[in-house]
Design an enzyme around this catalytic site. Structure first.
Site, PDB file in Angstrom:
ATOM      1  N   GLU A 100      -1.397  -5.435   8.558  1.00 38.73           N
ATOM      2  CA  GLU A 100      -0.880  -4.862   9.609  1.00 38.73           C
ATOM      3  C   GLU A 100      -1.348  -4.902  10.764  1.00 38.73           C
ATOM      4  O   GLU A 100      -2.398  -4.902  11.012  1.00 38.73           O
ATOM      5  CB  GLU A 100      -0.764  -3.138   9.287  1.00 38.73           C
ATOM      6  CG  GLU A 100       0.094  -2.711   8.023  1.00 38.73           C
ATOM      7  CD  GLU A 100       0.468  -1.195   7.984  1.00 38.73           C
ATOM      8  OE1 GLU A 100      -0.012  -0.579   8.863  1.00 38.73           O
ATOM      9  OE2 GLU A 100       0.802  -0.818   6.820  1.00 38.73           O
TER      10      GLU A 100
ATOM     11  N   GLU B  60       8.711  -3.569  10.901  1.00 41.75           N
ATOM     12  CA  GLU B  60       9.338  -2.123  10.293  1.00 41.75           C
ATOM     13  C   GLU B  60       9.873  -1.387  11.246  1.00 41.75           C
ATOM     14  O   GLU B  60       9.079  -1.328  12.497  1.00 41.75           O
ATOM     15  CB  GLU B  60       8.092  -1.730   9.656  1.00 41.75           C
ATOM     16  CG  GLU B  60       8.385  -0.301   9.023  1.00 41.75           C
ATOM     17  CD  GLU B  60       7.475   0.064   7.943  1.00 41.75           C
ATOM     18  OE1 GLU B  60       6.451  -0.649   7.592  1.00 41.75           O
ATOM     19  OE2 GLU B  60       7.704   1.245   7.352  1.00 41.75           O
TER      20      GLU B  60
ATOM     21  N   ASP C 223      -0.853  -6.446  -0.449  1.00 44.92           N
ATOM     22  CA  ASP C 223      -1.125  -5.623   0.823  1.00 44.92           C
ATOM     23  C   ASP C 223      -2.584  -5.479   1.059  1.00 44.92           C
ATOM     24  O   ASP C 223      -3.113  -5.241   0.066  1.00 44.92           O
ATOM     25  CB  ASP C 223      -0.348  -4.414   0.587  1.00 44.92           C
ATOM     26  CG  ASP C 223       0.337  -3.955   2.186  1.00 44.92           C
ATOM     27  OD1 ASP C 223       0.111  -4.768   3.095  1.00 44.92           O
ATOM     28  OD2 ASP C 223       1.215  -3.127   2.223  1.00 44.92           O
TER      29      ASP C 223
ATOM     30  N   LYS D  92      -1.021  -9.306   3.017  1.00 48.30           N
ATOM     31  CA  LYS D  92      -0.376  -8.990   4.207  1.00 48.30           C
ATOM     32  C   LYS D  92      -1.108  -8.021   4.912  1.00 48.30           C
ATOM     33  O   LYS D  92      -1.844  -7.355   4.514  1.00 48.30           O
ATOM     34  CB  LYS D  92       0.895  -8.335   3.704  1.00 48.30           C
ATOM     35  CG  LYS D  92       1.792  -7.539   5.035  1.00 48.30           C
ATOM     36  CD  LYS D  92       3.039  -6.863   4.783  1.00 48.30           C
ATOM     37  CE  LYS D  92       3.152  -5.707   4.167  1.00 48.30           C
ATOM     38  NZ  LYS D  92       2.264  -4.512   4.933  1.00 48.30           N
TER      39      LYS D  92
ATOM     40  N   ASP E  44       0.824  -1.374   0.008  1.00 47.45           N
ATOM     41  CA  ASP E  44      -0.094   0.100   0.012  1.00 47.45           C
ATOM     42  C   ASP E  44       0.936   1.341   0.011  1.00 47.45           C
ATOM     43  O   ASP E  44       0.355   2.223  -0.170  1.00 47.45           O
ATOM     44  CB  ASP E  44      -0.909   0.122   0.947  1.00 47.45           C
ATOM     45  CG  ASP E  44      -0.417   0.110   2.570  1.00 47.45           C
ATOM     46  OD1 ASP E  44       0.883  -0.115   2.638  1.00 47.45           O
ATOM     47  OD2 ASP E  44      -0.940   0.140   3.433  1.00 47.45           O
ATOM     48  N   SER E  45       2.149   1.015  -0.096  1.00 50.60           N
ATOM     49  CA  SER E  45       3.111   2.149  -0.283  1.00 50.60           C
ATOM     50  C   SER E  45       2.988   2.765  -1.570  1.00 50.60           C
ATOM     51  O   SER E  45       3.221   3.764  -1.604  1.00 50.60           O
ATOM     52  CB  SER E  45       4.588   1.684  -0.112  1.00 50.60           C
ATOM     53  OG  SER E  45       4.927   0.559  -0.806  1.00 50.60           O
TER      54      SER E  45
HETATM   55  O1  KIV Z   1       3.669  -1.089   1.669  1.00 53.19           O
HETATM   56  C1  KIV Z   1       4.739  -1.397   1.988  1.00 53.19           C
HETATM   57  O2  KIV Z   1       5.596  -1.215   0.917  1.00 53.19           O
HETATM   58  C2  KIV Z   1       5.039  -2.270   2.909  1.00 53.19           C
HETATM   59  C3  KIV Z   1       6.502  -2.317   3.301  1.00 53.19           C
HETATM   60  C4  KIV Z   1       7.000  -1.012   3.760  1.00 53.19           C
HETATM   61  C5  KIV Z   1       6.776  -3.857   4.078  1.00 53.19           C
HETATM   62  O3  KIV Z   1       4.125  -2.268   3.745  1.00 53.19           O
END
Ligand code: KIV
Length: 284
Positions: free
Chosen positions: A116, A183, A85, A114, A46-47
């Protein structure tokens, strides 16, 4: 090139002491290049909110946006494990919603998702793994919780926070995760987590004593000129791209692009015929 990498291969790598290398990927060519370089896992993170969309944080990212980029990465058919994500509010509301949203990305070709959070989301993680969706955890700094955390601050600086991070890792393992991202956390705490769980830890800004590392591709390639302090730049693409685009603009303006080798002609005979035709055709 070996065979396709699955979540259980990550666990095997930890057992035999082989480091896991991950990078984020958002496009067909990100995935193609990372796969060619032998990267083990691609995170459609989600970055993308920041590095693709220019949002101020990951909070505005939608499931549809992650799916759009997931489709591009899946199209590269990488050997690497593809992790999608789950953006903010796509898994927290209910177990049903989490399963439906994660399931959609698995149906599209993601090998895992993934999420959080630690202790507080372990029941959601269990619901996902129980239906057969492989889950990667994410503890330490959780960017989706930066408002509650008072910013993007280093985690694990005191014993109480460290204990919470370690307990979270254990709860995620119990809930069935196959790996855990840690992280921006003190390296000793990340090392403790790595010793405390059987599943591999994939770190970003959490030291070298982890089972693997992950970086955002725009940061490591130097496309983002102001990456977080824990990033090592392996290229300076920001300046290379800037120079290339400036030179292209200069060449077009000077009339030197395209040149003779970048243009294609019609034969003399056909050109003669065309000119004849144009001469005999009335124009207004
Ligand atoms: O969204 C992302 O890029 C991440 C990484 C920083 C692990 O969650």
């Amino acid at each position: 090139m070996g065979s396709k990498i699955y979540p259980h291969d990550f666990v095997k790598k930890k057992k035999i002491g082989e480091k896991i290398v991950m990078v984020t990927a958002y496009s067909y060519y990100d995935a193609l290049l990372a796969d060619k370089a032998g990267i083990d896992g691609l995170l459609v993170g989600d970055s993308l909110g920041m590095v693709i969309m220019g949002y101020p944080s990951t909070l505005p990212v939608t499931l549809d946006e992650v799916k759009h980029h997931l489709r591009a990465v899946v199209n590269a058919r990488p050997r690497a494990l593809i992790v999608a994500d789950m953006p903010f509010l796509s898994y927290e509301v209910s177990k049903d919603e989490a399963i439906r949203n994660a399931g959609e990305m698995i149906k599209m070709g993601a090998d895992a998702v993934k999420v959080e959070g630690g202790l507080e989301i372990s029941e959601i993680v269990e619901a996902l793994t129980k239906v057969g969706i492989p889950v990667m955890g994410h503890i330490g700094l959780n960017p989706q919780r930066y408002l509650m955390l008072g910013g993007y601050k280093l985690r694990g600086k005191n014993a109480e926070d460290a204990l919470n991070i370690i307990e979270s890792a254990k709860a995620l393992q119990e809930a069935g995760v196959f790996s855990i991202v840690i992280e921006y956390t003190t390296w000793q705490v990340a090392a403790e987590v790595t010793r405390a769980v059987r599943v591999p830890t994939i770190c970003i800004g959490a030291g070298a004593e982890c089972d693997g590392q992950i970086l955002v591709i725009h940061d490591l390639l130097g496309i983002n000129p102001t990456p977080p302090p824990f990033v090592r730049k392996y290229a300076d693409l920001h300046n290379e791209i800037l120079q290339a685009l400036s030179k292209y603009a200069e060449d077009v303006r000077k009339g030197v692009f395209p040149g003779p080798s970048e243009s294609w002609g019609i034969s003399e005979d056909e050109l003669k015929k065309l000119k004849e035709y144009l001469k005999n055709t009335k124009t207004e």
